[in-house]
Design a protein around this motif. Structure first.
Motif, short mmCIF file in Angstrom:
data_model
loop_
_atom_site.label_atom_id
_atom_site.label_comp_id
_atom_site.label_asym_id
_atom_site.label_seq_id
_atom_site.Cartn_x
_atom_site.Cartn_y
_atom_site.Cartn_z
N VAL A 64 6.39 -21.74 45.12
CA VAL A 64 6.09 -22.43 46.38
C VAL A 64 4.75 -21.95 46.95
O VAL A 64 3.93 -22.77 47.38
N ILE A 65 4.52 -20.65 46.91
CA ILE A 65 3.25 -20.11 47.42
C ILE A 65 2.08 -20.66 46.61
O ILE A 65 1.07 -21.09 47.18
N LYS A 66 2.20 -20.69 45.30
CA LYS A 66 1.13 -21.22 44.45
C LYS A 66 0.87 -22.69 44.76
O LYS A 66 -0.28 -23.12 44.84
N GLU A 67 1.94 -23.47 44.92
CA GLU A 67 1.79 -24.90 45.20
C GLU A 67 1.14 -25.11 46.57
O GLU A 67 0.27 -25.98 46.72
N LEU A 68 1.54 -24.33 47.56
CA LEU A 68 0.92 -24.44 48.89
C LEU A 68 -0.56 -24.09 48.84
O LEU A 68 -1.38 -24.74 49.50
N ARG A 69 -0.92 -23.10 48.04
CA ARG A 69 -2.34 -22.74 47.91
C ARG A 69 -3.13 -23.85 47.24
O ARG A 69 -4.24 -24.16 47.64
N ARG A 70 -2.54 -24.46 46.20
CA ARG A 70 -3.22 -25.57 45.52
C ARG A 70 -3.43 -26.73 46.49
O ARG A 70 -4.50 -27.33 46.53
N ALA A 71 -2.40 -27.05 47.26
CA ALA A 71 -2.50 -28.15 48.23
C ALA A 71 -3.55 -27.83 49.28
O ALA A 71 -4.36 -28.69 49.64
N SER A 72 -3.56 -26.59 49.75
CA SER A 72 -4.54 -26.18 50.76
C SER A 72 -5.96 -26.27 50.20
O SER A 72 -6.87 -26.77 50.87
N ASP A 73 -6.15 -25.78 48.98
CA ASP A 73 -7.47 -25.85 48.35
C ASP A 73 -7.92 -27.30 48.16
O ASP A 73 -9.09 -27.63 48.36
N SER A 74 -6.99 -28.15 47.80
CA SER A 74 -7.31 -29.57 47.60
C SER A 74 -7.73 -30.22 48.92
O SER A 74 -8.70 -30.98 48.96
N ILE A 75 -7.02 -29.90 49.98
CA ILE A 75 -7.37 -30.45 51.30
C ILE A 75 -8.74 -29.96 51.74
O ILE A 75 -9.57 -30.72 52.23
N LYS A 76 -8.98 -28.66 51.54
CA LYS A 76 -10.29 -28.09 51.92
C LYS A 76 -11.41 -28.74 51.12
O LYS A 76 -12.47 -29.05 51.67
N ALA A 77 -11.20 -28.94 49.83
CA ALA A 77 -12.22 -29.57 48.99
C ALA A 77 -12.47 -31.01 49.44
O ALA A 77 -13.61 -31.46 49.49
N SER A 78 -11.40 -31.69 49.80
CA SER A 78 -11.53 -33.07 50.27
C SER A 78 -12.31 -33.12 51.59
O SER A 78 -13.17 -33.97 51.77
N GLU A 79 -12.01 -32.20 52.50
CA GLU A 79 -12.72 -32.14 53.77
C GLU A 79 -14.19 -31.82 53.57
O GLU A 79 -15.06 -32.38 54.24
N ASN A 80 -14.48 -30.90 52.65
CA ASN A 80 -15.87 -30.53 52.39
C ASN A 80 -16.65 -31.68 51.80
O ASN A 80 -17.81 -31.91 52.17
N SER A 81 -16.05 -32.43 50.88
CA SER A 81 -16.77 -33.55 50.28
C SER A 81 -16.97 -34.68 51.28
O SER A 81 -17.96 -35.38 51.25
N THR A 82 -16.04 -34.84 52.20
CA THR A 82 -16.15 -35.88 53.22
C THR A 82 -17.23 -35.52 54.23
O THR A 82 -18.02 -36.38 54.65
N SER A 83 -17.30 -34.26 54.62
CA SER A 83 -18.29 -33.85 55.63
C SER A 83 -19.71 -33.80 55.05
O SER A 83 -20.67 -33.88 55.79
N GLN A 84 -19.83 -33.66 53.73
CA GLN A 84 -21.16 -33.60 53.11
C GLN A 84 -21.68 -34.97 52.74
O GLN A 84 -22.86 -35.14 52.50
N GLY A 85 -20.80 -35.94 52.66
CA GLY A 85 -21.21 -37.25 52.20
C GLY A 85 -21.43 -38.24 53.21
O GLY A 85 -21.88 -38.56 54.14
#
Length: 75
Positions: free
Chosen positions: A54-75
């Motif tokens: 569960v911890i690993k999956e939550l970290r993956r989801a968090s990283d994915s959200i952060k990456a999505s936010e970063n690509s949206t704010s840069q584009g």
């Protein structure tokens, strides 16, 4: 002379310090609060392997959200 309650608290503190050091050596990324929560959950009967998943999956989801936010704010 230390009271039994005080001696017990010292033992708990020492155990948590050792667990935190092991956690750091294994690069788990858990801080003392998170590690303490995990220990309490395991003491309550939660399967440690399931908790780890569960911890690993939550970290993956968090990283994915952060990456999505970063690509949206840069584009």
């Amino acid at each position: 002379m230390a009271s039994p309650a005080s001696a017990n608290m010292n033992a708990v503190r020492e155990t948590m310090d050792v667990l935190l050091e092991i956690s750091r050596l294994l690069n788990t990324g858990l801080d003392m609060e998170s590690l303490s929560i995990c220990v309490r959950l395991c003491e309550q009967g939660i399967n440690p392997e399931a908790l780890s998943s569960v911890i690993k999956e939550l970290r993956r989801a968090s990283d994915s959200i952060k990456a999505s936010e970063n690509s949206t704010s840069q584009g």
